[in-house]
Design an enzyme around this catalytic site. Structure first.
Site, PDB file in Angstrom:
ATOM      1  N   LYS A 103       0.829  -1.210   0.000  1.00  0.00           N
ATOM      2  CA  LYS A 103       0.000   0.000   0.000  1.00  0.00           C
ATOM      3  C   LYS A 103       0.868   1.267   0.000  1.00  0.00           C
ATOM      4  O   LYS A 103       0.648   2.167  -0.797  1.00  0.00           O
ATOM      5  CB  LYS A 103      -0.930   0.004   1.225  1.00  0.00           C
ATOM      6  CG  LYS A 103      -1.882  -1.188   1.291  1.00  0.00           C
ATOM      7  CD  LYS A 103      -2.830  -1.103   2.478  1.00  0.00           C
ATOM      8  CE  LYS A 103      -2.131  -1.094   3.830  1.00  0.00           C
ATOM      9  NZ  LYS A 103      -1.378  -2.328   4.147  1.00  0.00           N
ATOM     10  N   ARG A 140      -9.737   0.515   8.692  1.00  0.00           N
ATOM     11  CA  ARG A 140      -9.159  -0.806   8.929  1.00  0.00           C
ATOM     12  C   ARG A 140     -10.121  -1.686   9.713  1.00  0.00           C
ATOM     13  O   ARG A 140      -9.805  -2.841   9.992  1.00  0.00           O
ATOM     14  CB  ARG A 140      -7.905  -0.603   9.764  1.00  0.00           C
ATOM     15  CG  ARG A 140      -6.675  -1.352   9.293  1.00  0.00           C
ATOM     16  CD  ARG A 140      -5.567  -0.899  10.231  1.00  0.00           C
ATOM     17  NE  ARG A 140      -4.317  -1.530  10.036  1.00  0.00           N
ATOM     18  CZ  ARG A 140      -3.279  -0.976   9.390  1.00  0.00           C
ATOM     19  NH1 ARG A 140      -3.394   0.180   8.806  1.00  0.00           N
ATOM     20  NH2 ARG A 140      -2.142  -1.614   9.333  1.00  0.00           N
ATOM     21  N   ARG A 195      11.857  -5.214   4.610  1.00  0.00           N
ATOM     22  CA  ARG A 195      11.363  -3.830   4.501  1.00  0.00           C
ATOM     23  C   ARG A 195      12.273  -2.862   5.242  1.00  0.00           C
ATOM     24  O   ARG A 195      12.698  -3.118   6.360  1.00  0.00           O
ATOM     25  CB  ARG A 195       9.940  -3.730   5.064  1.00  0.00           C
ATOM     26  CG  ARG A 195       9.460  -2.279   5.158  1.00  0.00           C
ATOM     27  CD  ARG A 195       7.978  -2.119   5.077  1.00  0.00           C
ATOM     28  NE  ARG A 195       7.272  -2.587   6.257  1.00  0.00           N
ATOM     29  CZ  ARG A 195       5.943  -2.494   6.397  1.00  0.00           C
ATOM     30  NH1 ARG A 195       5.203  -1.966   5.430  1.00  0.00           N
ATOM     31  NH2 ARG A 195       5.359  -2.952   7.480  1.00  0.00           N
ATOM     32  N   ARG A 208      11.300  -1.255  10.966  1.00  0.00           N
ATOM     33  CA  ARG A 208      10.204  -1.004  11.898  1.00  0.00           C
ATOM     34  C   ARG A 208      10.176  -2.063  12.992  1.00  0.00           C
ATOM     35  O   ARG A 208      10.290  -3.250  12.692  1.00  0.00           O
ATOM     36  CB  ARG A 208       8.870  -0.995  11.146  1.00  0.00           C
ATOM     37  CG  ARG A 208       8.589   0.363  10.521  1.00  0.00           C
ATOM     38  CD  ARG A 208       7.392   0.358   9.639  1.00  0.00           C
ATOM     39  NE  ARG A 208       6.239  -0.348  10.191  1.00  0.00           N
ATOM     40  CZ  ARG A 208       5.058  -0.405   9.589  1.00  0.00           C
ATOM     41  NH1 ARG A 208       4.885   0.216   8.431  1.00  0.00           N
ATOM     42  NH2 ARG A 208       4.059  -1.068  10.126  1.00  0.00           N
ATOM     43  N   ARG A 244      -0.181  -9.471  13.221  1.00  0.00           N
ATOM     44  CA  ARG A 244      -0.853  -8.413  12.450  1.00  0.00           C
ATOM     45  C   ARG A 244      -1.670  -9.013  11.318  1.00  0.00           C
ATOM     46  O   ARG A 244      -2.751  -8.509  10.986  1.00  0.00           O
ATOM     47  CB  ARG A 244       0.182  -7.429  11.913  1.00  0.00           C
ATOM     48  CG  ARG A 244       0.763  -6.560  13.012  1.00  0.00           C
ATOM     49  CD  ARG A 244       2.080  -5.926  12.614  1.00  0.00           C
ATOM     50  NE  ARG A 244       1.954  -5.007  11.516  1.00  0.00           N
ATOM     51  CZ  ARG A 244       2.960  -4.661  10.713  1.00  0.00           C
ATOM     52  NH1 ARG A 244       4.151  -5.184  10.901  1.00  0.00           N
ATOM     53  NH2 ARG A 244       2.770  -3.824   9.742  1.00  0.00           N
TER      54      ARG A 244
HETATM   55  P1  ADP Z   1       1.337  -1.596   7.506  1.00  0.00           P
HETATM   56  O1  ADP Z   1       1.712  -0.561   6.469  1.00  0.00           O
HETATM   57  O2  ADP Z   1       2.422  -2.553   7.752  1.00  0.00           O
HETATM   58  O3  ADP Z   1       0.014  -2.226   7.237  1.00  0.00           O
HETATM   59  P2  ADP Z   1       0.724   0.666   9.117  1.00  0.00           P
HETATM   60  O4  ADP Z   1       1.913   1.540   8.972  1.00  0.00           O
HETATM   61  O5  ADP Z   1      -0.480   0.987   8.307  1.00  0.00           O
HETATM   62  O6  ADP Z   1       1.173  -0.832   8.873  1.00  0.00           O
HETATM   63  O7  ADP Z   1       0.267   0.599  10.617  1.00  0.00           O
HETATM   64  C1  ADP Z   1       1.177   0.324  11.668  1.00  0.00           C
HETATM   65  C2  ADP Z   1       0.411   0.173  12.967  1.00  0.00           C
HETATM   66  O8  ADP Z   1      -0.280   1.397  13.269  1.00  0.00           O
HETATM   67  C3  ADP Z   1      -0.691  -0.885  12.946  1.00  0.00           C
HETATM   68  O9  ADP Z   1      -0.205  -2.169  13.231  1.00  0.00           O
HETATM   69  C4  ADP Z   1      -1.617  -0.366  14.053  1.00  0.00           C
HETATM   70  O10 ADP Z   1      -1.099  -0.624  15.338  1.00  0.00           O
HETATM   71  C5  ADP Z   1      -1.549   1.145  13.828  1.00  0.00           C
HETATM   72  N1  ADP Z   1      -2.584   1.602  12.880  1.00  0.00           N
HETATM   73  C6  ADP Z   1      -2.385   2.167  11.665  1.00  0.00           C
HETATM   74  N2  ADP Z   1      -3.545   2.477  11.071  1.00  0.00           N
HETATM   75  C7  ADP Z   1      -4.521   2.082  11.930  1.00  0.00           C
HETATM   76  C8  ADP Z   1      -5.949   2.099  11.890  1.00  0.00           C
HETATM   77  N3  ADP Z   1      -6.620   2.609  10.825  1.00  0.00           N
HETATM   78  N4  ADP Z   1      -6.624   1.599  12.946  1.00  0.00           N
HETATM   79  C9  ADP Z   1      -5.978   1.108  14.022  1.00  0.00           C
HETATM   80  N5  ADP Z   1      -4.643   1.048  14.118  1.00  0.00           N
HETATM   81  C10 ADP Z   1      -3.907   1.527  13.088  1.00  0.00           C
HETATM   82  P1  ADP Z   2       2.165  -1.789   3.206  1.00  0.00           P
HETATM   83  O1  ADP Z   2       2.141  -0.282   3.164  1.00  0.00           O
HETATM   84  O2  ADP Z   2       0.959  -2.399   2.564  1.00  0.00           O
HETATM   85  O3  ADP Z   2       2.431  -2.320   4.575  1.00  0.00           O
HETATM   86  P2  ADP Z   2       4.727  -1.553   1.823  1.00  0.00           P
HETATM   87  O4  ADP Z   2       4.435  -0.673   0.665  1.00  0.00           O
HETATM   88  O5  ADP Z   2       5.419  -0.941   2.989  1.00  0.00           O
HETATM   89  O6  ADP Z   2       3.366  -2.285   2.297  1.00  0.00           O
HETATM   90  O7  ADP Z   2       5.533  -2.823   1.284  1.00  0.00           O
HETATM   91  C1  ADP Z   2       6.025  -3.838   2.156  1.00  0.00           C
HETATM   92  C2  ADP Z   2       7.401  -4.296   1.672  1.00  0.00           C
HETATM   93  O8  ADP Z   2       7.261  -4.996   0.426  1.00  0.00           O
HETATM   94  C3  ADP Z   2       8.376  -3.155   1.415  1.00  0.00           C
HETATM   95  O9  ADP Z   2       9.666  -3.579   1.756  1.00  0.00           O
HETATM   96  C4  ADP Z   2       8.258  -2.904  -0.083  1.00  0.00           C
HETATM   97  O10 ADP Z   2       9.454  -2.369  -0.634  1.00  0.00           O
HETATM   98  C5  ADP Z   2       7.984  -4.308  -0.619  1.00  0.00           C
HETATM   99  N1  ADP Z   2       7.110  -4.316  -1.805  1.00  0.00           N
HETATM  100  C6  ADP Z   2       6.064  -3.506  -2.078  1.00  0.00           C
HETATM  101  N2  ADP Z   2       5.477  -3.829  -3.245  1.00  0.00           N
HETATM  102  C7  ADP Z   2       6.168  -4.901  -3.728  1.00  0.00           C
HETATM  103  C8  ADP Z   2       6.049  -5.711  -4.914  1.00  0.00           C
HETATM  104  N3  ADP Z   2       5.077  -5.502  -5.827  1.00  0.00           N
HETATM  105  N4  ADP Z   2       6.928  -6.709  -5.068  1.00  0.00           N
HETATM  106  C9  ADP Z   2       7.893  -6.937  -4.141  1.00  0.00           C
HETATM  107  N5  ADP Z   2       8.061  -6.221  -3.016  1.00  0.00           N
HETATM  108  C10 ADP Z   2       7.215  -5.207  -2.803  1.00  0.00           C
END
Ligand code: ADP
Ligand code: ADP
Ligand code: ADP
Length: 214
Positions: free
Chosen positions: A13, A88, A123, A156, A167
């Protein structure tokens, strides 16, 4: 244009958000980035959120809904925005609807859990901007450094494997129901819902998104 990204942690995302922001000129609203900024700044909200985030759980709906509403009220969101990591949960989606904040396009990015676990171990993020890299799939130009600022990249704390698995469990339980929720709204013709295969390359996913939403 109001766009929402939906997908498991690590589905890509944030990576696609970087592209969509530039392509469509809308600001990214990443609740994860906002929370991490609050943690870093040591605000009361940040202190409250840190423990929950490190444990891989979700922060309370009330806290998150307040944060997002405040952000959407800012001037730069008047022409649209990109929601990344919000809503979410069903209550978060309901709160948006109750506030009359309608979405135009939902973009679901689908990646199997085992692939996610592999991805998260590689990541790396730039804490200042939220820019995201992968040591193998999407490496920075200089190892360990952000492409734009040259500053250090970080791992992270919640990307440790056991936390990632927790998660993912929460995703399936609390976030996945939004697929059906927004699917129904789409059936009423009120938004477009598109699902993308997130195991494709970063560029191929971006290309498919542009094809779908124009
Ligand atoms: P990822 O990109 O790996 O999905 P995020 O950066 O979106 O993770 O979120 C990291 C953490 O922040 C989540 O595991 C949660 O604890 C909190 N968080 C983020 N967005 C939300 C949301 N919309 N509702 C509740 N918790 C959230
Ligand atoms: P999210 O915001 O959904 O948690 P991220 O954009 O942070 O996901 O991506 C998670 C990890 O996967 C990062 O290290 C990113 O560079 C990698 N990644 C994202 N898209 C791809 C893809 N299409 N193929 C391989 N790796 C990817
Ligand atoms: P109702 O007619 O019962 O007020 P709708 O049929 O308009 O509700 O929509 C069903 C649900 O989806 C409601 O909760 C509504 O607020 C929400 N909704 C409708 N359109 C959108 C949209 N574009 N984005 C997000 N939520 C929407």
């Amino acid at each position: 244009m109001r766009i929402m990204l939906l997908g498991a942690p690590g589905a890509g995302k944030g990576t696609q958000a970087q592209f969509i922001m530039e392509k469509y000129g809308v600001p990214q609203i990443s609740t994860g980035d906002m929370l991490r900024a609050a943690v870093k700044a040591g605000t009361p909200l940040g202190l409250e959120a840190k423990k929950v985030m490190d444990a891989g759980q979700l922060v309370s709906d009330e806290l998150i809904i307040g944060l997002v509403k405040e952000r959407i009220a800012q001037d730069d969101c008047a022409k649209g925005f990109l929601l990344d990591g919000f809503p979410r949960t069903i209550p978060q989606a309901d709160a948006m609807a109750a506030s009359g904040i309608d979405i135009d396009h939902v973009i679901e990015i689908d990646v199997p859990d085992e692939e996610i676990v592999k991805r998260m171990s590689g990541r790396r993020v730039h804490p200042g901007s939220g820019r995201v890299y992968h040591i193998v799939y999407n490496p920075p130009k200089v190892e360990g450094k952000d492409d734009v600022t040259g500053e250090d990249l970080a791992i992270r704390p919640d990307d440790e494997e056991s936390t990632v698995r927790k998660r993912l469990g929460i995703y399936h339980e609390q976030t996945k129901p939004l697929v059906e929720y927004y699917g129904k709204v789409a059936e009423q013709g009120k938004l477009t819902y598109n699902k993308f295969d997130g195991t494709q390359s970063v560029g191929d996913v971006s290309e498919a998104i542009v094809k779908a939403i124009g």
